[in-house]
Motif scaffolding. Structure first.
Motif, PDB file in Angstrom:
ATOM      1  N   PRO A  22       0.841  -1.195   0.000  1.00 28.18           N
ATOM      2  CA  PRO A  22       0.000   0.000   0.000  1.00 28.18           C
ATOM      3  C   PRO A  22       0.877   1.247   0.000  1.00 28.18           C
ATOM      4  O   PRO A  22       1.944   1.260   0.638  1.00 28.18           O
ATOM      5  CB  PRO A  22      -0.774  -0.113   1.327  1.00 28.18           C
ATOM      6  CG  PRO A  22      -0.673  -1.534   1.736  1.00 28.18           C
ATOM      7  CD  PRO A  22       0.607  -2.058   1.173  1.00 28.18           C
ATOM      8  N   HIS A  23       0.439   2.259  -0.721  1.00 29.72           N
ATOM      9  CA  HIS A  23       1.269   3.449  -0.912  1.00 29.72           C
ATOM     10  C   HIS A  23       1.740   4.070   0.402  1.00 29.72           C
ATOM     11  O   HIS A  23       2.878   4.536   0.522  1.00 29.72           O
ATOM     12  CB  HIS A  23       0.518   4.479  -1.765  1.00 29.72           C
ATOM     13  CG  HIS A  23       1.415   5.138  -2.747  1.00 29.72           C
ATOM     14  ND1 HIS A  23       1.742   4.576  -3.965  1.00 29.72           N
ATOM     15  CD2 HIS A  23       2.127   6.285  -2.660  1.00 29.72           C
ATOM     16  CE1 HIS A  23       2.582   5.354  -4.586  1.00 29.72           C
ATOM     17  NE2 HIS A  23       2.840   6.399  -3.832  1.00 29.72           N
ATOM     18  N   GLU A  24       0.866   4.021   1.413  1.00 29.60           N
ATOM     19  CA  GLU A  24       1.230   4.667   2.687  1.00 29.60           C
ATOM     20  C   GLU A  24       2.310   3.893   3.451  1.00 29.60           C
ATOM     21  O   GLU A  24       2.834   4.362   4.454  1.00 29.60           O
ATOM     22  CB  GLU A  24      -0.021   4.889   3.562  1.00 29.60           C
ATOM     23  CG  GLU A  24      -0.750   3.643   4.020  1.00 29.60           C
ATOM     24  CD  GLU A  24      -1.765   3.106   2.994  1.00 29.60           C
ATOM     25  OE1 GLU A  24      -1.758   3.551   1.826  1.00 29.60           O
ATOM     26  OE2 GLU A  24      -2.546   2.223   3.384  1.00 29.60           O
ATOM     27  N   LYS A  25       2.675   2.704   2.952  1.00 36.23           N
ATOM     28  CA  LYS A  25       3.682   1.885   3.650  1.00 36.23           C
ATOM     29  C   LYS A  25       5.079   1.995   3.031  1.00 36.23           C
ATOM     30  O   LYS A  25       5.998   1.286   3.450  1.00 36.23           O
ATOM     31  CB  LYS A  25       3.255   0.403   3.610  1.00 36.23           C
ATOM     32  CG  LYS A  25       2.000   0.079   4.413  1.00 36.23           C
ATOM     33  CD  LYS A  25       2.386  -0.315   5.833  1.00 36.23           C
ATOM     34  CE  LYS A  25       1.223  -0.560   6.752  1.00 36.23           C
ATOM     35  NZ  LYS A  25       0.501  -1.786   6.502  1.00 36.23           N
ATOM     36  N   THR A  26       5.261   2.845   2.038  1.00 40.11           N
ATOM     37  CA  THR A  26       6.562   2.851   1.335  1.00 40.11           C
ATOM     38  C   THR A  26       7.729   3.170   2.266  1.00 40.11           C
ATOM     39  O   THR A  26       8.843   2.727   2.040  1.00 40.11           O
ATOM     40  CB  THR A  26       6.577   3.875   0.173  1.00 40.11           C
ATOM     41  OG1 THR A  26       6.259   5.161   0.709  1.00 40.11           O
ATOM     42  CG2 THR A  26       5.583   3.499  -0.913  1.00 40.11           C
ATOM     43  N   SER A  27       7.458   3.909   3.339  1.00 45.10           N
ATOM     44  CA  SER A  27       8.558   4.319   4.220  1.00 45.10           C
ATOM     45  C   SER A  27       9.090   3.169   5.076  1.00 45.10           C
ATOM     46  O   SER A  27       9.985   3.369   5.894  1.00 45.10           O
ATOM     47  CB  SER A  27       8.116   5.477   5.102  1.00 45.10           C
ATOM     48  OG  SER A  27       7.006   5.079   5.855  1.00 45.10           O
ATOM     49  N   SER A  28       8.567   1.963   4.877  1.00 50.74           N
ATOM     50  CA  SER A  28       9.119   0.795   5.589  1.00 50.74           C
ATOM     51  C   SER A  28      10.029  -0.050   4.706  1.00 50.74           C
ATOM     52  O   SER A  28      10.591  -1.048   5.183  1.00 50.74           O
ATOM     53  CB  SER A  28       7.982  -0.118   6.076  1.00 50.74           C
ATOM     54  OG  SER A  28       7.122   0.562   6.924  1.00 50.74           O
ATOM     55  N   TYR A  29      10.167   0.335   3.427  1.00 48.62           N
ATOM     56  CA  TYR A  29      10.835  -0.566   2.482  1.00 48.62           C
ATOM     57  C   TYR A  29      11.814   0.152   1.556  1.00 48.62           C
ATOM     58  O   TYR A  29      11.768   1.366   1.408  1.00 48.62           O
ATOM     59  CB  TYR A  29       9.777  -1.231   1.578  1.00 48.62           C
ATOM     60  CG  TYR A  29       8.781  -2.061   2.334  1.00 48.62           C
ATOM     61  CD1 TYR A  29       9.108  -3.343   2.750  1.00 48.62           C
ATOM     62  CD2 TYR A  29       7.525  -1.553   2.648  1.00 48.62           C
ATOM     63  CE1 TYR A  29       8.204  -4.122   3.465  1.00 48.62           C
ATOM     64  CE2 TYR A  29       6.611  -2.320   3.358  1.00 48.62           C
ATOM     65  CZ  TYR A  29       6.953  -3.596   3.754  1.00 48.62           C
ATOM     66  OH  TYR A  29       6.061  -4.352   4.460  1.00 48.62           O
TER      67      TYR A  29
END
Ligand code: G1P
Length: 291
Positions: free
Chosen positions: A164-171
């Motif tokens: 999900p777009h809002e999760k990019t900051s984990s990867y």
């Protein structure tokens, strides 16, 4: 094209997200049903034909070494009780003699640094990296899928999935040049970008096939996201020098570094066990856990 014979497993992390469970136990020893995470990862490498195992470890991780060794008292006790099926299971964990190496990462300076610590043992050949936190359930092991692509196209390969777009900051996130079905030609990658800065929602998951030139870039020890030496940054520097593909693997990935992902992995793997499946279903129905 050189064969991939070695796999590096960074297992030096502190596991702070799982405290207090990980206070005196490595997070890689957390079980999914009855098998530690690290064993799933090693089995995946072996199923892909890779038998030379390199653990980049740290203080307080000796349980991992013990797990891949004999436990004479236990084996003696099981033998006396004729528990041959369990003995057989334990025997399968043991590596060929001399095929596991352990290196200490003395300071937790990041994933890139952990991989750099393995450079002398890896030497001048391509190698795989597996992060045990990322558990992949698949008919064909994820690393095997990636190796098939490697033997076709060469270069470097990372496993990829949409997040999900809002999760990019984990990867680590890919900048895509082109895509044909499951194969992605990569033109850039960024470690843990904010959603508004992310070039896509295609994330790197913890499976890599890398050329040894990565060590030249890691040697520069540049700090990146979180003030750590990032593998993604070193990989980004290799783009253009040799082929670099992302592969949208077939299978389901569980983020077992996250508590919810860990519980879901346990549930999914437990439901595959005939002896556990009924009991779990009954509990869910009885307590109306299905909304
Ligand atoms: C690491 C990598 C990241 C990758 C992730 C996959 O991050 O740095 O690029 O997407 O593994 O799980 P970590 O989870 O260690 O923060």
């Amino acid at each position: 094209m050189k064969p991939v014979k070695k796999a590096v497993f960074p297992v030096g992390g502190m596991g702070t997200r799982f405290l207090p469970a990980t206070k005196s136990m490595p997070k890689e020893m957390l079980p999914i049903v009855d098998k530690p995470l690290i064993q799933y990862a090693v089995e995946e490498a072996r199923a892909a034909g890779i038998n030379e195992i390199i653990f980049v470890t740290g203080r307080g991780k000796s349980a991992i070494e013990d797990h891949f060794d004999h436990s004479y008292e236990l084996e003696d006790m099981l033998a006396k009780k004729n528990k041959n099926d369990i003995l057989e299971q334990l025997a399968q964990i043991l590596p060929d003699e001399g095929s596991i190496s352990y290196i200490r990462q003395q300071e937790p300076l990041g994933l890139g640094h952990a991989i750099y610590c393995a450079r002398h043992i890896v030497g001048d050949e391509p190698f795989a990296v597996l992060l045990a936190d990322d558990l992949v359930r698949a008919d064909r092991p994820c690393l095997k899928q990636m190796l098939d692509l490697y033997y076709e196209r060469g270069g470097n390969v990372v496993a990829v999935e949409e997040v999900p777009h809002e999760k990019t900051s984990s990867y680590g996130i890919l900048d895509v040049a082109s895509r044909e079905d499951k194969i992605i030609e990569i033109k850039g990658m960024v470690e843990k970008p904010k959603p508004e800065d992310a070039p896509s929602n295609l994330s790197i998951i913890g499976r890599y096939i890398l050329q040894p030139e990565i060590f030249d870039h890691l040697a520069k020890k540049q700090l990146g996201a979180g003030n750590e030496i990032q593998l993604t940054d070193a990989m980004a520097k290799m783009l253009g020098d040799s082929p670099f593909h992302g592969y949208l693997f077939e299978g389901e990935r569980f983020d077992c570094g996250d508590k919810t992902g860990f519980i879901l992995a346990n549930l999914a793997f437990a439901m595959e066990r005939p002896e556990m499946c009924e009991g779990i279903k009954n509990y869910i129905h009885k307590n109306k856990l299905l909304i």
